[in-house]
Design a protein around this motif. Structure first.
Motif, mmCIF file in Angstrom:
data_model
loop_
_atom_site.group_PDB
_atom_site.id
_atom_site.type_symbol
_atom_site.label_atom_id
_atom_site.label_comp_id
_atom_site.label_asym_id
_atom_site.label_seq_id
_atom_site.Cartn_x
_atom_site.Cartn_y
_atom_site.Cartn_z
ATOM 1 N N ALA A 177 0.846 -1.192 0.000
ATOM 2 C CA ALA A 177 0.000 0.000 0.000
ATOM 3 C C ALA A 177 0.879 1.239 0.000
ATOM 4 O O ALA A 177 1.905 1.287 0.695
ATOM 5 C CB ALA A 177 -0.913 0.002 1.232
ATOM 6 N N GLU A 178 0.469 2.237 -0.757
ATOM 7 C CA GLU A 178 1.292 3.437 -0.901
ATOM 8 C C GLU A 178 0.411 4.678 -0.969
ATOM 9 O O GLU A 178 -0.587 4.704 -1.695
ATOM 10 C CB GLU A 178 2.120 3.325 -2.187
ATOM 11 C CG GLU A 178 3.027 4.506 -2.452
ATOM 12 C CD GLU A 178 3.793 4.355 -3.757
ATOM 13 O OE1 GLU A 178 4.808 5.055 -3.929
ATOM 14 O OE2 GLU A 178 3.374 3.536 -4.600
ATOM 15 N N GLU A 179 0.766 5.668 -0.175
ATOM 16 C CA GLU A 179 0.106 6.967 -0.300
ATOM 17 C C GLU A 179 0.699 7.691 -1.496
ATOM 18 O O GLU A 179 1.893 7.969 -1.542
ATOM 19 C CB GLU A 179 0.313 7.797 0.960
ATOM 20 C CG GLU A 179 -0.334 9.178 0.899
ATOM 21 C CD GLU A 179 0.111 10.091 2.022
ATOM 22 O OE1 GLU A 179 1.224 10.659 1.898
ATOM 23 O OE2 GLU A 179 -0.626 10.222 3.023
ATOM 24 N N ILE A 180 -0.144 8.003 -2.479
ATOM 25 C CA ILE A 180 0.315 8.718 -3.662
ATOM 26 C C ILE A 180 0.274 10.221 -3.444
ATOM 27 O O ILE A 180 1.160 10.955 -3.877
ATOM 28 C CB ILE A 180 -0.543 8.328 -4.887
ATOM 29 C CG1 ILE A 180 -0.382 6.841 -5.205
ATOM 30 C CG2 ILE A 180 -0.171 9.164 -6.111
ATOM 31 C CD1 ILE A 180 1.030 6.431 -5.576
ATOM 32 N N PHE A 181 -0.768 10.680 -2.738
ATOM 33 C CA PHE A 181 -0.915 12.128 -2.541
ATOM 34 C C PHE A 181 -1.815 12.381 -1.335
ATOM 35 O O PHE A 181 -2.765 11.638 -1.077
ATOM 36 C CB PHE A 181 -1.544 12.762 -3.787
ATOM 37 C CG PHE A 181 -1.822 14.234 -3.650
ATOM 38 C CD1 PHE A 181 -0.790 15.158 -3.707
ATOM 39 C CD2 PHE A 181 -3.116 14.697 -3.458
ATOM 40 C CE1 PHE A 181 -1.042 16.521 -3.563
ATOM 41 C CE2 PHE A 181 -3.383 16.051 -3.322
ATOM 42 C CZ PHE A 181 -2.335 16.962 -3.378
ATOM 43 N N ARG A 182 -1.478 13.445 -0.599
ATOM 44 C CA ARG A 182 -2.377 13.927 0.444
ATOM 45 C C ARG A 182 -2.236 15.432 0.562
ATOM 46 O O ARG A 182 -1.128 15.968 0.561
ATOM 47 C CB ARG A 182 -2.077 13.284 1.800
ATOM 48 C CG ARG A 182 -3.045 13.808 2.877
ATOM 49 C CD ARG A 182 -2.726 13.347 4.271
ATOM 50 N NE ARG A 182 -3.644 13.977 5.210
ATOM 51 C CZ ARG A 182 -3.553 13.872 6.534
ATOM 52 N NH1 ARG A 182 -2.584 13.151 7.078
ATOM 53 N NH2 ARG A 182 -4.417 14.483 7.315
ATOM 54 N N ALA A 183 -3.368 16.110 0.648
ATOM 55 C CA ALA A 183 -3.414 17.544 0.927
ATOM 56 C C ALA A 183 -4.631 17.770 1.819
ATOM 57 O O ALA A 183 -5.771 17.680 1.356
ATOM 58 C CB ALA A 183 -3.526 18.356 -0.358
ATOM 59 N N GLY A 184 -4.400 18.006 3.106
ATOM 60 C CA GLY A 184 -5.510 18.156 4.036
ATOM 61 C C GLY A 184 -6.290 16.860 4.147
ATOM 62 O O GLY A 184 -5.752 15.820 4.530
ATOM 63 N N ASP A 185 -7.588 16.908 3.786
ATOM 64 C CA ASP A 185 -8.401 15.697 3.861
ATOM 65 C C ASP A 185 -8.569 15.029 2.499
ATOM 66 O O ASP A 185 -9.409 14.133 2.349
ATOM 67 C CB ASP A 185 -9.773 15.993 4.484
ATOM 68 C CG ASP A 185 -10.573 17.033 3.708
ATOM 69 O OD1 ASP A 185 -10.057 17.554 2.694
ATOM 70 O OD2 ASP A 185 -11.721 17.323 4.119
ATOM 71 N N LEU A 186 -7.776 15.439 1.519
ATOM 72 C CA LEU A 186 -7.768 14.775 0.221
ATOM 73 C C LEU A 186 -6.674 13.704 0.226
ATOM 74 O O LEU A 186 -5.525 13.989 0.561
ATOM 75 C CB LEU A 186 -7.500 15.764 -0.910
ATOM 76 C CG LEU A 186 -8.426 16.976 -1.026
ATOM 77 C CD1 LEU A 186 -8.003 17.851 -2.204
ATOM 78 C CD2 LEU A 186 -9.874 16.544 -1.175
ATOM 79 N N VAL A 187 -7.032 12.488 -0.146
ATOM 80 C CA VAL A 187 -6.081 11.372 -0.093
ATOM 81 C C VAL A 187 -6.232 10.517 -1.349
ATOM 82 O O VAL A 187 -7.348 10.216 -1.783
ATOM 83 C CB VAL A 187 -6.326 10.479 1.149
ATOM 84 C CG1 VAL A 187 -5.451 9.233 1.102
ATOM 85 C CG2 VAL A 187 -6.062 11.262 2.426
ATOM 86 N N SER A 188 -5.088 10.142 -1.921
ATOM 87 C CA SER A 188 -5.078 9.197 -3.044
ATOM 88 C C SER A 188 -4.085 8.087 -2.717
ATOM 89 O O SER A 188 -2.916 8.359 -2.409
ATOM 90 C CB SER A 188 -4.684 9.901 -4.347
ATOM 91 O OG SER A 188 -4.798 9.030 -5.450
ATOM 92 N N ALA A 189 -4.544 6.838 -2.767
ATOM 93 C CA ALA A 189 -3.702 5.693 -2.389
ATOM 94 C C ALA A 189 -3.710 4.649 -3.486
ATOM 95 O O ALA A 189 -4.673 4.523 -4.249
ATOM 96 C CB ALA A 189 -4.193 5.084 -1.081
ATOM 97 N N ARG A 190 -2.622 3.886 -3.547
ATOM 98 C CA ARG A 190 -2.471 2.846 -4.565
ATOM 99 C C ARG A 190 -2.054 1.542 -3.899
ATOM 100 O O ARG A 190 -1.264 1.528 -2.955
ATOM 101 C CB ARG A 190 -1.424 3.264 -5.605
ATOM 102 C CG ARG A 190 -1.235 2.272 -6.741
ATOM 103 C CD ARG A 190 -0.291 2.832 -7.797
ATOM 104 N NE ARG A 190 1.075 2.925 -7.315
ATOM 105 C CZ ARG A 190 2.093 3.428 -8.025
ATOM 106 N NH1 ARG A 190 1.859 3.902 -9.229
ATOM 107 N NH2 ARG A 190 3.303 3.460 -7.523
ATOM 108 N N PHE A 191 -2.568 0.412 -4.433
ATOM 109 C CA PHE A 191 -2.264 -0.921 -3.914
ATOM 110 C C PHE A 191 -1.749 -1.789 -5.062
ATOM 111 O O PHE A 191 -2.352 -1.832 -6.134
ATOM 112 C CB PHE A 191 -3.514 -1.572 -3.323
ATOM 113 C CG PHE A 191 -4.167 -0.776 -2.232
ATOM 114 C CD1 PHE A 191 -3.940 -1.067 -0.896
ATOM 115 C CD2 PHE A 191 -5.012 0.281 -2.550
ATOM 116 C CE1 PHE A 191 -4.540 -0.326 0.106
ATOM 117 C CE2 PHE A 191 -5.618 1.031 -1.555
ATOM 118 C CZ PHE A 191 -5.382 0.731 -0.229
ATOM 119 N N TYR A 192 -0.655 -2.487 -4.795
ATOM 120 C CA TYR A 192 -0.108 -3.410 -5.782
ATOM 121 C C TYR A 192 -0.348 -4.829 -5.286
ATOM 122 O O TYR A 192 0.195 -5.246 -4.261
ATOM 123 C CB TYR A 192 1.378 -3.163 -6.008
ATOM 124 C CG TYR A 192 1.938 -3.934 -7.176
ATOM 125 C CD1 TYR A 192 2.074 -3.339 -8.423
ATOM 126 C CD2 TYR A 192 2.308 -5.269 -7.048
ATOM 127 C CE1 TYR A 192 2.575 -4.054 -9.507
ATOM 128 C CE2 TYR A 192 2.801 -5.984 -8.110
ATOM 129 C CZ TYR A 192 2.934 -5.367 -9.337
ATOM 130 O OH TYR A 192 3.422 -6.090 -10.405
#
Length: 375
Positions: free
Chosen positions: A228-243
């Protein structure tokens, strides 16, 4: 044990440090500054050293993302060689030298950062590989368990595993150190994305036991993992990726694919590509055509093709599925196309970045405001 060390030329001093540490354990380490003899065919020698290695260590930096050359040739060869390794083998150790987003192809392998304690992390992995080569069997019969919780800025990475004589399952999920209903949604979804695959894989593996509940008589193992990897976060915006990676004993080759989760704040929660594009199939086709042109350009000079997704976008359902796994950041959206999903396996995985200036006019009104704040 034979170890191959690959690195970008900009980080030669770090490579020397890693080489010295590996040599101190008495292993045979292939390092170009030491292993190459004047007058030899250096590229041929490098390939041979990599093929004969029992373990491959890759130092990863921005250079592997932005520049063609030997270091990428080495990584691509490693990805080919790893498919010939027995399931469950610890064959590749990526070490991240800079805070980069690791390439999709490498996120299958658990990496660690070159920081305080890197020697201990590397030593643990090397010794585990040494045990595998000597035929030592890991302790079995334990229940699935959390094995480590790593503190990261603003969140934790929770690692878990279940290892038996029949299979090896390992994974991780992210957990944010935030309170409130919205963050319960975020943390619950992140944990569920990893743990659902974990329990599904264990169930599937058990269906391959014989009638007496015994695993493969030849000792071959099934394998499952998720990173699991956090791709981006700004405040309460989150984008995550799973391989995700799954390999059945005796299968011709393993399956690996990408999934993503995207959270757009307390007013939106999660969001699908259909919601972002206002369920407009016409706009979805525009985005897909953009991605298709980029992929075709990547194969220029290698393959003759006018369409990459031909036969995979004949219905609305297929179009939305093709665009379903995406991430976002301040620059735009990245669409992840996995083999064994809707693409021909031979073409591998692709991550195509589409800038906001192209997508923003197609977004639903509420999401346009978010993008304006981001950019």
């Amino acid at each position: 044990m034979k170890i191959f060390l690959g690195y970008p030329s900009e980080h030669e001093s770090t490579a020397w440090e890693v080489y010295s540490f590996l040599k101190s354990a008495g292993d045979d380490v292939w390092f170009d500054k030491v292993s190459l003899i004047a007058g030899t065919d250096w590229d041929k020698e490098r390939e041979q050293g990599q093929r004969e290695a029992d373990l491959v260590v890759h130092l990863c930096s921005e250079a592997i993302l932005n520049r063609a050359g030997v270091v990428n040739r080495e990584i691509n060869q490693t990805l080919r060689l790893v498919e010939d390794q027995p399931l469950g083998s610890l064959y590749v150790i990526p070490i991240r030298l800079e805070p980069i987003k690791m390439p999709i192809e490498l996120t299958r392998f658990q990496y660690f950062d070159f920081e305080d304690g890197w020697q201990e992390r590397l030593s643990e992995s090397v010794e585990k590989r040494r045990a595998q080569l000597s035929g030592e069997v890991p302790e079995t019969g334990k229940l699935p368990q959390i094995i480590e919780e790593k503190a990261l800025p603003g969140l934790q990475k929770v690692e878990f595993e279940d290892i038996t004589d029949a299979y090896e399952c390992r994974g991780e999920y992210l957990r944010y150190n935030e309170e409130g209903l919205y963050w319960s949604l975020v943390n619950g979804a992140l944990a569920a994305e990893s743990l659902k695959g974990f329990y599904d894989a264990r169930h599937d593996f058990r269906t391959h036991f014989d009638d007496d509940g015994n695993p493969d008589e030849d000792g071959l193992k099934h394998e499952w993992s998720v990173s699991a990897e956090e791709i981006f976060r700004a405040g309460d915006l989150v984008s995550a990726r799973f391989y995700h990676y799954i390999g059945f004993a005796r299968a011709a080759h393993p399956n690996h694919y990408i999934t993503t989760l995207n959270f757009f704040g307390v007013n939106f929660g999660t969001a699908s590509i259909q919601q972002l594009l206002g369920h407009s199939v016409e706009d979805a086709h525009k985005v897909l055509t953009y991605c298709e042109k980029v992929i075709i350009a990547e194969f220029e000079g290698e393959l003759e093709m006018d369409a990459f997704f031909e036969g995979y976008k004949e219905t609305e359902e297929e179009v939305w599925k093709l665009l379903g796994q995406f991430n976002f950041d301040r620059q735009g959206m990245t669409f992840n196309f996995s083999p064994y999903d809707v693409l021909p396996y031979v073409f591998g995985s692709h991550a195509i970045h589409v800038p906001w200036r192209f997508i923003e006019p197609m977004l639903s009104e509420g999401y346009k405001a978010i993008v304006e704040d981001l950019t």
